[in-house]
Design a protein around this motif. Sequence first.
Motif, PDB file in Angstrom:
ATOM      1  N   ALA A   1      38.285  52.113  33.510  1.00  0.00           N
ATOM      2  CA  ALA A   1      39.742  52.110  33.648  1.00  0.00           C
ATOM      3  C   ALA A   1      40.276  50.735  33.272  1.00  0.00           C
ATOM      4  O   ALA A   1      39.603  49.725  33.446  1.00  0.00           O
ATOM      5  N   SER A   2      41.502  50.681  32.784  1.00  0.00           N
ATOM      6  CA  SER A   2      42.147  49.395  32.523  1.00  0.00           C
ATOM      7  C   SER A   2      42.903  48.955  33.770  1.00  0.00           C
ATOM      8  O   SER A   2      43.214  49.765  34.637  1.00  0.00           O
TER       9      SER A   2
ATOM     10  N   GLU B   1      38.502  39.661  48.336  1.00  0.00           N
ATOM     11  CA  GLU B   1      37.376  40.597  48.412  1.00  0.00           C
ATOM     12  C   GLU B   1      37.806  42.016  48.039  1.00  0.00           C
ATOM     13  O   GLU B   1      37.042  42.778  47.425  1.00  0.00           O
ATOM     14  N   VAL B   2      39.048  42.381  48.402  1.00  0.00           N
ATOM     15  CA  VAL B   2      39.574  43.698  48.055  1.00  0.00           C
ATOM     16  C   VAL B   2      39.791  43.800  46.554  1.00  0.00           C
ATOM     17  O   VAL B   2      39.412  44.791  45.912  1.00  0.00           O
ATOM     18  N   MET B   3      40.401  42.776  45.975  1.00  0.00           N
ATOM     19  CA  MET B   3      40.653  42.783  44.540  1.00  0.00           C
ATOM     20  C   MET B   3      39.357  42.903  43.748  1.00  0.00           C
ATOM     21  O   MET B   3      39.280  43.658  42.767  1.00  0.00           O
ATOM     22  N   GLN B   4      38.323  42.197  44.171  1.00  0.00           N
ATOM     23  CA  GLN B   4      37.060  42.249  43.445  1.00  0.00           C
ATOM     24  C   GLN B   4      36.464  43.654  43.474  1.00  0.00           C
ATOM     25  O   GLN B   4      35.941  44.143  42.461  1.00  0.00           O
ATOM     26  N   ILE B   5      36.558  44.320  44.607  1.00  0.00           N
ATOM     27  CA  ILE B   5      36.045  45.688  44.709  1.00  0.00           C
ATOM     28  C   ILE B   5      36.813  46.617  43.774  1.00  0.00           C
ATOM     29  O   ILE B   5      36.227  47.472  43.097  1.00  0.00           O
TER      30      ILE B   5
ATOM     31  N   LEU C   1      38.462  45.723  41.001  1.00  0.00           N
ATOM     32  CA  LEU C   1      38.130  45.379  39.616  1.00  0.00           C
ATOM     33  C   LEU C   1      36.757  45.924  39.236  1.00  0.00           C
ATOM     34  O   LEU C   1      36.566  46.421  38.116  1.00  0.00           O
ATOM     35  N   ASP C   2      35.816  45.845  40.169  1.00  0.00           N
ATOM     36  CA  ASP C   2      34.472  46.378  39.908  1.00  0.00           C
ATOM     37  C   ASP C   2      34.523  47.880  39.683  1.00  0.00           C
ATOM     38  O   ASP C   2      33.846  48.419  38.795  1.00  0.00           O
TER      39      ASP C   2
END
Length: 459
Positions: free
Chosen positions: A237-238, A223-227, A229-230
Motif C-alpha cells: 500500500a502507499s 511506535e504506532v507509526m512504524q507498525i 508503515l511496516d
Amino acid sequence: MSGQGQGPSAVDDDLRLRMALVAEEILQRAPENAIEPTLSRVEQVMDLMGSPQRSFPVVHITGTNGKTSTARMVERLLREMGLTTGRYTSPHLHDMRERIAVGGEPIDEQRFLDAYDDVLPYLHMVDEQSLAAEGPRMTFFEVLTCVAYAAFADAPVDVAVVEVGLGGAWDATNVADGQVAVMTPVAIDHAHLLGDSLSAIATEKCGIIKAEAIAVLAVQEPEVMQIMLDRADEVGASVQTEGVAFGVLEREVAVGGQLLSLRGLAGDYREVFLPLFGAHQAHNLALAVAAVEAFVGGGEQKLTDEVLEVACADMSAPGRLEVVRRSPTVLVDAAHNPAGVAALVEAMRESFTFGRVVGVLAVLADKDVEPMVELLEAVLDHVVITRTTSPRAVRPERLAEIAVAYFGQDRVSVVPDLPDALDTAAGLADEGGMSGAVLATGSVITAAEVRMLLGHRDA
C-alpha cells in the motif's frame, strides 16, 4: 368500509412496529463489544449473498478517537462532489438506523427492513452452522454490518465510508477492502479486547490496510507509526502521513467554530470555516480532505473551493462538544477514554469562556476512569456524579470516590438518576449567572441520554 386498504397512517404504524420488533430482535444478539478474532461468519453471509461489499468502493476508517467525526466529514465532502454515498458508523446515539446512512440521511425504515429481509435467511444458515459447531450466533454488530453492506449494494451507492466498530483486522467491517484506509490517532482503549499496549492496538487496527490501497495516517506515536508503515510496506500500500504530506497550516478560533488553512495532498486550502470546536476537529478535517483527495484522484486532484466551503459549512458532529441547550448552556461530549477527554478539555479551554462550568459525569465500568476524572478537574468547577441506563455504568458511589480524590468533597455531588442530575447541574450552573454552563460527558450513552432529555432525537 370493507374492500378499502389501510390508510397512510396505518401503513406507517405497521412499518414502525415491524422496525421496532426487528430492532429488538437484533439487540437480543451478543453486544458489539463481544468480539471473536474471526471474520468467518460475516464472510459466509457475504459469500452466500454474492459479495455485496465488493459492489462499491470503500473508504475505511479506524483509530481510537475521531473516527465517527472523520467519517461524517469524508462522506459530506464526497456527497458535495455529486457522489451517492453510504456511511456506516457506530455506535448510534438514539436509533440504530443512524449507523447506516444513504445520501447523508439515516436509512429509512422500509429500506432497512428490505435489507434485513434479504440478509435474514443467510444469517439463519450461518447461525445454525456455528451453533452446530458449538460456536456463537452472529453478534449485533456482525448482523448490522451485513445489513449495511446489503443496503449499500441495493441503493446502489457510488462509495461507502465505513467506520470500524472495534479494532480493525478482525472487525466485521473488514470483509470489505478499502481503496483508502484512514487511521485516526491511536491511543489505549478497549484494552481488555485489543491489548494493553499501543503496539498491540496498532497492530490490530492497521489490519484494514490492504494491497494497493492508499493509507492516510494521522499523527501517531512513533511506535504506532512504524507498525503502520511496516504493514503498508508488507501489503504493497502507499502511504500519506499528516505533518508530511498534509495537515493543518493555520487555525484560529471563530464565532461558532474555527477558521482553518489546510494543506491537502494536491494543494492548499485557505480560510476554511468549520462549525465545530477543538483542535482535534481541525485535524479530523485535514485527515478527511486528504482521504477524499486520495479516493477521487489518487492524491493528485485538488478539491474545488466551492465543494470544500459548502461541505464544511454543513458539517456536524452530534454528541461531540455539541451545544444542546441555552440558558444555561448545556454541552454534551461523548469522550470515553483519557485521550478523548484530553481533547475535550483543550477544546473547552480554547473555545468557551464560561464563568462557571458544572459537569454531569457518567462513565462505563470498562473504561480507564481515574485519568478521565483527573483531566476533567481542570475545567469543571463542580461535578455531579450520576449513571446512565446502561448496565455497564460505573456505580455512582464508586465514581464519586474517584472524583472526591481530585475535586474535593465540596465540589462533588452524587445524584444517581440522570434527569435529576441534569437538573441539579443546571441549578449549580445558574449560580454562575448568565455565564454558567453544564458539560455532560463520560460516554456516548451519557451524551445520547442527555440529548434525548433535552429534546434532541436526531443525529
